[in-house]
Motif scaffolding. Structure first.
Motif, short mmCIF file in Angstrom:
data_model
loop_
_atom_site.label_atom_id
_atom_site.label_comp_id
_atom_site.label_asym_id
_atom_site.label_seq_id
_atom_site.Cartn_x
_atom_site.Cartn_y
_atom_site.Cartn_z
N VAL A 37 -2.05 -40.68 136.58
CA VAL A 37 -3.43 -41.09 136.85
C VAL A 37 -4.39 -40.13 136.14
O VAL A 37 -4.38 -38.92 136.41
CB VAL A 37 -3.72 -41.10 138.36
CG1 VAL A 37 -5.19 -41.43 138.62
CG2 VAL A 37 -2.80 -42.10 139.08
N LYS A 63 -16.46 -35.89 142.41
CA LYS A 63 -15.48 -36.39 143.37
C LYS A 63 -16.21 -36.92 144.60
O LYS A 63 -17.08 -36.23 145.15
CB LYS A 63 -14.50 -35.29 143.81
CG LYS A 63 -13.70 -34.66 142.66
CD LYS A 63 -12.82 -35.67 141.96
CE LYS A 63 -12.14 -35.05 140.75
NZ LYS A 63 -11.43 -36.06 139.93
N THR A 92 -7.81 -38.41 135.65
CA THR A 92 -8.93 -38.10 136.54
C THR A 92 -9.75 -36.97 135.94
O THR A 92 -9.30 -36.28 135.01
CB THR A 92 -8.40 -37.69 137.93
OG1 THR A 92 -9.49 -37.57 138.84
CG2 THR A 92 -7.63 -36.38 137.88
N TYR A 93 -10.95 -36.79 136.46
CA TYR A 93 -11.81 -35.71 135.96
C TYR A 93 -11.36 -34.39 136.57
O TYR A 93 -11.24 -34.26 137.79
CB TYR A 93 -13.27 -35.99 136.33
CG TYR A 93 -14.22 -34.93 135.80
CD1 TYR A 93 -14.54 -34.88 134.44
CD2 TYR A 93 -14.79 -34.00 136.65
CE1 TYR A 93 -15.41 -33.91 133.94
CE2 TYR A 93 -15.67 -33.02 136.17
CZ TYR A 93 -15.97 -32.99 134.81
OH TYR A 93 -16.83 -32.03 134.32
N ASN A 129 -4.71 -40.00 148.46
CA ASN A 129 -4.54 -41.28 147.77
C ASN A 129 -3.19 -41.91 148.08
O ASN A 129 -3.07 -43.14 148.17
CB ASN A 129 -4.69 -41.10 146.26
CG ASN A 129 -6.11 -40.81 145.83
OD1 ASN A 129 -7.06 -41.05 146.59
ND2 ASN A 129 -6.29 -40.30 144.63
N GLN A 169 0.73 -39.85 141.02
CA GLN A 169 -0.66 -39.43 141.18
C GLN A 169 -0.98 -38.24 140.27
O GLN A 169 -2.07 -38.17 139.69
CB GLN A 169 -0.94 -39.05 142.63
CG GLN A 169 -1.20 -40.21 143.56
CD GLN A 169 -2.55 -40.86 143.33
OE1 GLN A 169 -3.55 -40.19 143.03
NE2 GLN A 169 -2.60 -42.17 143.42
N GLU A 204 -11.51 -35.28 131.35
CA GLU A 204 -10.52 -36.08 132.05
C GLU A 204 -9.13 -35.87 131.46
O GLU A 204 -8.97 -35.76 130.23
CB GLU A 204 -10.87 -37.57 131.98
CG GLU A 204 -12.13 -37.93 132.78
CD GLU A 204 -12.32 -39.44 132.85
OE1 GLU A 204 -11.71 -40.16 132.02
OE2 GLU A 204 -13.08 -39.90 133.73
#
Length: 385
Positions: free
Chosen positions: A106, A343, A108-109, A81, A102, A116
């Protein structure tokens, strides 16, 4: 047939992630315990080693297994990313400016949590060091990795650097050594450089298993080089991954500071040294040779080797996938892991390949500009004829 950067990146990213998910349940255990728990060798996706995974290890209530990728793949995605954001070569300062957000900002799962959250909540202490040193302590990113636990933490997610520098292992090595300095030192940093170079070489048209190993040996320093040399020498003599498991462990043992009880490391474990090496990279390369570059054998060898099995398998899988392309990764496995881990790894690979093309074009323009600017005139005092 030469692969495109798109196919090579797909093989590398999917190959590493599938291997990571396969190796999660066997991590931390010796081969004989793995066989006892799962009724033989692990050759497909299995459930957690402990059925009561939420309470069996209170410090790590992680659902390893059932197609869940681990922190290895989640960090690969985070670094990918970053490349997607900046779309150029990275340096150590980018780790502070882009990678730390990141992992810390951020949401995210996290498959192993089945919920998450921010990635740093899942990371091991050695990877949390990125946040401590770069955001909280404001250490110069070029040396922030000094003082950290020396482990495979940087090497486990460095494969994207090899993709961006496809065909240029020396460039991949230099870039990985630079950015890994923000996270690791000593042989942990060295392994990151060598793994990135191995991926870059694997993506070169005409690359072979032998050329990948030769590339690693030509760049590696100190204990890392000695360990790779010893383990790959044995790997060449092995007949498949089952034969390789005990023999590669014997070969890497003199360089491994952790000791035999993987979850109870020796007192001198993971300290800086010019004689030691991480275990994961040499064994991954040894498995690659023992299986003549075949993806499945390389990965299953890492999975059943135990100890840091997910990292060994994912490193070997990333290199084998880069060599063979996306077709070597069983499609049903790739689909299963992406669905279970939530993902889109296909998209990650595609964007990395696009960035690699952009970076290659910029490198060509830079080389042309330097060629035009290089002073080739007559030296002072000389007279041209």
């Amino acid at each position: 047939m030469a692969l495109s950067i798109e196919d090579g990146a797909r093989g590398c990213i999917l190959g590493g992630a599938v291997a990571d998910a396969l190796g999660g349940p066997t991590e931390g255990h010796p081969p004989e315990v793995i066989m006892q728990r799962f009724g033989g060798r692990v050759t497909d996706f299995v459930g957690p080693f402990n059925a009561d995974w939420q309470t069996a290890r209170p410090l790590s209530p992680l659902h390893k297994g059932d197609g869940h990728v681990t922190d290895d793949t989640l960090m690969v995605i985070a670094l990918s990313n970053v490349y997607g954001q900046v779309r150029r070569h990275l340096d150590a300062f980018d780790m502070a400016d882009y990678l730390v957000p990141q992992i810390a900002d951020v949401v995210t799962y996290i498959p192993e949590f089945e919920r998450e959250t921010v990635l740093v909540n899942r990371l091991f202490y050695a990877e949390k060091y990125l946040l401590l040193r770069l955001r909280n302590a404001h250490v110069d990113p070029r040396e922030a990795g000094v003082g950290n636990v020396v482990n495979c933490g940087a090497a486990m997610y460095i494969a994207p650097v090899g993709i961006i520098n496809a065909g240029d292992p020396h460039g991949a090595y230099r870039e990985a050594i630079d950015i890994a300095g923000a996270h690791q030192s000593s042989y942990g940093r060295e392994a990151a450089g060598v793994l990135a170079a191995a991926v870059a070489e694997a993506l070169r048209p005409g690359a072979t298993v032998d050329s990948v190993v030769e590339c690693a040996l030509s760049l590696a320093r100190d204990g890392t080089r000695a360990a790779i040399e010893a383990v790959t020498r044995v790997g060449r003599e092995c007949q498949g991954w089952e034969d390789a498991i005990p023999r590669l462990r014997d070969a890497v043992r003199p360089f491994d500071s952790v000791g035999e009880a993987y979850r109870d490391p020796d007192l001198d474990a993971r300290k800086p040294s010019r004689k030691n090496s991480i275990e994961e990279l040499p064994v991954a390369l040894g498995m690659l040779l023992a299986n003549r570059g075949h993806y499945l054998g390389t990965v299953l060898g890492g999975v059943n080797y135990g100890r840091d099995s997910d990292s060994i398998a994912s490193m070997g899988g990333a290199i084998a996938g880069a060599l063979g392309g996306g077709a070597v990764v069983p499609p049903d496995w790739a689909t299963f892991v992406q669905e279970r881990s939530r993902k889109d790894l296909e998209a990650v690979a595609a964007d990395l390949a696009a960035v690699a093309r952009e970076v290659f074009a910029a490198d060509q323009a830079r080389a042309a500009a330097r060629q035009a600017a290089f002073p080739v005139g007559t030296a002072r005092g000389e007279v041209s004829v």
